[in-house]
Design an enzyme around this catalytic site. Structure first.
Site, PDB file in Angstrom:
ATOM      1  N   ASP A 102       8.497   8.565   2.704  1.00 26.89           N
ATOM      2  CA  ASP A 102       9.035   7.261   3.094  1.00 26.89           C
ATOM      3  C   ASP A 102       9.434   7.236   4.568  1.00 26.89           C
ATOM      4  O   ASP A 102      10.505   7.720   4.933  1.00 26.89           O
ATOM      5  CB  ASP A 102      10.246   6.924   2.214  1.00 26.89           C
ATOM      6  N   ASP A 113       4.853   1.517   7.714  1.00 26.35           N
ATOM      7  CA  ASP A 113       5.659   2.197   6.707  1.00 26.35           C
ATOM      8  C   ASP A 113       4.782   2.857   5.652  1.00 26.35           C
ATOM      9  O   ASP A 113       3.790   2.279   5.212  1.00 26.35           O
ATOM     10  CB  ASP A 113       6.603   1.183   6.055  1.00 26.35           C
TER      11      ASP A 113
END
Ligand SMILES: *[C@@H]1O[C@H](CO)[C@@H](O)[C@H](O)[C@H]1NC(C)=O
Ligand SMILES: *[C@@H]1O[C@H](CO)[C@@H](O)[C@H](O)[C@H]1NC(C)=O
Ligand SMILES: *[C@@H]1O[C@H](CO)[C@@H](O)[C@H](O)[C@H]1NC(C)=O
Length: 443
Positions: free
Chosen positions: A104, A312
């Site tokens: 992440d 992301d």
């Protein structure tokens, strides 16, 4: 408030249970990356995709040795929307215990579920057992790593450091910040990496994972603690079960050796006082022959911190602010020669634009407009068809544009579905992102 009380209790228990000193040892190592296939229904998938945009609202932005570390990756057969990629590694000595962490780049802390656990999600393999590691120890409150946690997400108790992470989808992990040896690929052991030993976890997690590996800009993230000048990943197709590497430190190989197309380079946008997201400068979007009539300001970060464009790894599907999404949707509707599924125009999240394909023999042969993201520095990123067009997760006779809408103040987020089969290099030292088209399973 309730959280804090529980946090303090957990911390006390952890402090009593753990030794304060550490011994070191050497280990063999093991690690690979997979993506999670949750096999949920479409409604759930869309909800999950959106909910899983942890980067969007992660509340918490929470000194290791340098040197390249490689963590390979595997993927199971995928379903759109369940695209989280997991790294597998070992923590503890003398026997490294397996953990599987979601990569992440939108959050800063590494954590895995620990036993004893007061509230944890079910995971398929044993939780990290602190009693079975000779090297685990708590992080002192005075330690700078504890100070690296955001103020609102840390608490001190009897000198120990407790953390509380609340993600954009309201998932929570908390307990004590610990340190232990991490074992990566090729037997590479890095001692004393800090991670959250989660003893209270809520939220939507897959049983194939045990926690999250933050890859954001802060000092507690995996790249932050390893102090690497760059890291990169190459996500395999979500529809295949193949492995690929995550590099922490410069990849050994010449990047262009694996390139299947032009290598693009675009600078990161530096945001003062922000140690989380990787902001890019998006200038515009082309759909087919049309450069969308969207001003650049639709993608830029405002002075109040809203807007902007983020790349992301922890978000599944790219989302654009609602106004941009509508223009993009119209461009597809007018250029795809298939009946489109009517939409309610509330532009809410989880609304993919789909087309009816029952009139054509082979939906995969239907011509679709190209999609180009124009990034700063002349990086015109033309996405391969499979990175934005896919069969409906449940309905065989629909072809969908796998792009979502977000609220107008929210950032544009480039998600991992759009990054499949691209070697994405975060050159932190050079302050730029490299996008290298590649067959990730060949790396
Ligand atoms: C976990 O991984 C296995 C094997 O890779 C896969 O078959 C299964 O669907 C995955 N489960 C979840 C919940 O993602
Ligand atoms: C944790 O490890 C200790 C020491 O090896 C062992 O006695 C204990 O049973 C383990 N606990 C669990 C839940 O596996
Ligand atoms: C879990 O996901 C569902 C939809 O997929 C959502 O309604 C729910 O709020 C989520 N729960 C948490 C705690 O994130």
């Amino acid at each position: 408030m309730e959280h804090y009380v529980l946090l303090l209790v957990l911390t006390l228990l952890a402090l009593l249970a753990w030794p304060a000193t550490s011994r070191s040892a050497t280990l063999q190592l093991h690690a690979h990356l997979t993506h999670v296939d949750s096999g949920r229904t479409q409604g759930e998938l869309l909800g999950r995709m959106v909910a899983r945009s942890r980067a969007r609202a992660a509340k918490l932005c929470p000194s290791g040795p340098g040197g390249a570390v490689t963590v390979p990756a595997v993927s199971s057969s995928g379903v759109i929307g369940s695209t989280e990629y997991l790294i597998h590694l070992g923590i503890g000595t003398p026997r490294p215990q397996h953990v599987a962490l979601e990569v992440d780049t939108g959050s800063n802390v590494i954590w895995t579920q620990c036993t004893p656990c007061f509230k944890c999600f079910d995971q398929r393999f044993p939780k990290f057992n602190t009693s079975a590691s000779d090297t685990v120890h708590g992080v002192a409150c005075s330690n700078q790593l504890c100070q690296g946690l955001q103020r609102s997400g840390r608490a001190c108790f009897l000198g120990g450091c407790a953390y509380r992470l609340v993600y954009g989808d309201k998932s929570v992990s908390m307990s004590q910040l610990a340190k232990d040896s991490f074992t990566f690929q090729q037997g590479k052991v890095v001692p004393d990496l800090a991670f959250g030993c989660g003893q209270y976890t809520t939220g939507n997690f897959s049983s194939n994972e045990s926690g999250i590996a933050g890859f954001a800009r802060g000092p507690l993230s995996l790249p932050g603690q390893l102090r690497v000048g760059s890291f990169s990943y190459c996500f395999t197709s979500i529809f295949e079960s193949r492995s690929s590497p995550v590099f922490l430190g410069a990849p050994d190989d010449d990047l262009t050796a694996h390139a299947t197309g032009p290598v693009l380079s675009t600078p990161f946008v530096r945001v003062p006082d922000s140690d989380v997201y990787y902001y890019l400068s998006l200038k515009g979007i082309t759909v087919g022959k049309v450069r969308l009539p969207v001003p650049e300001s639709a993608f830029t970060l405002k002075t109040d911190g809203s807007g902007g464009t983020i790349i992301d790894s922890g978000t599944a599907i790219t989302s654009f602010p609602r106004a941009v999404f509508r223009i993009l949707r119209e461009a597809f509707v007018s250029q795809v020669a298939l009946p489109h599924i009517p939409y309610d125009d509330d532009g809410g999240p989880g609304e993919l634009q789909c087309f009816q394909t029952d009139s054509v023999p082979d939906a995969s042969k239907v011509a679709v407009p190209k999609l180009i993201l124009h990034l700063e520095g002349g990086a015109d990123w033309e996405l391969p068809r499979e990175n934005y067009m896919a069969k409906h997760p449940n309905l065989d006779d629909q072809l969908c544009v796998v792009i979502d809408s977000a609220g107008d103040d929210l950032p544009t987020i480039i998600g991992n579905f759009q990054q499949q089969n691209m070697h994405i290099v975060y050159d932190l030292a050079g302050n730029k992102l490299l996008i290298v088209p590649a067959q990730c399973h060949n790396m």
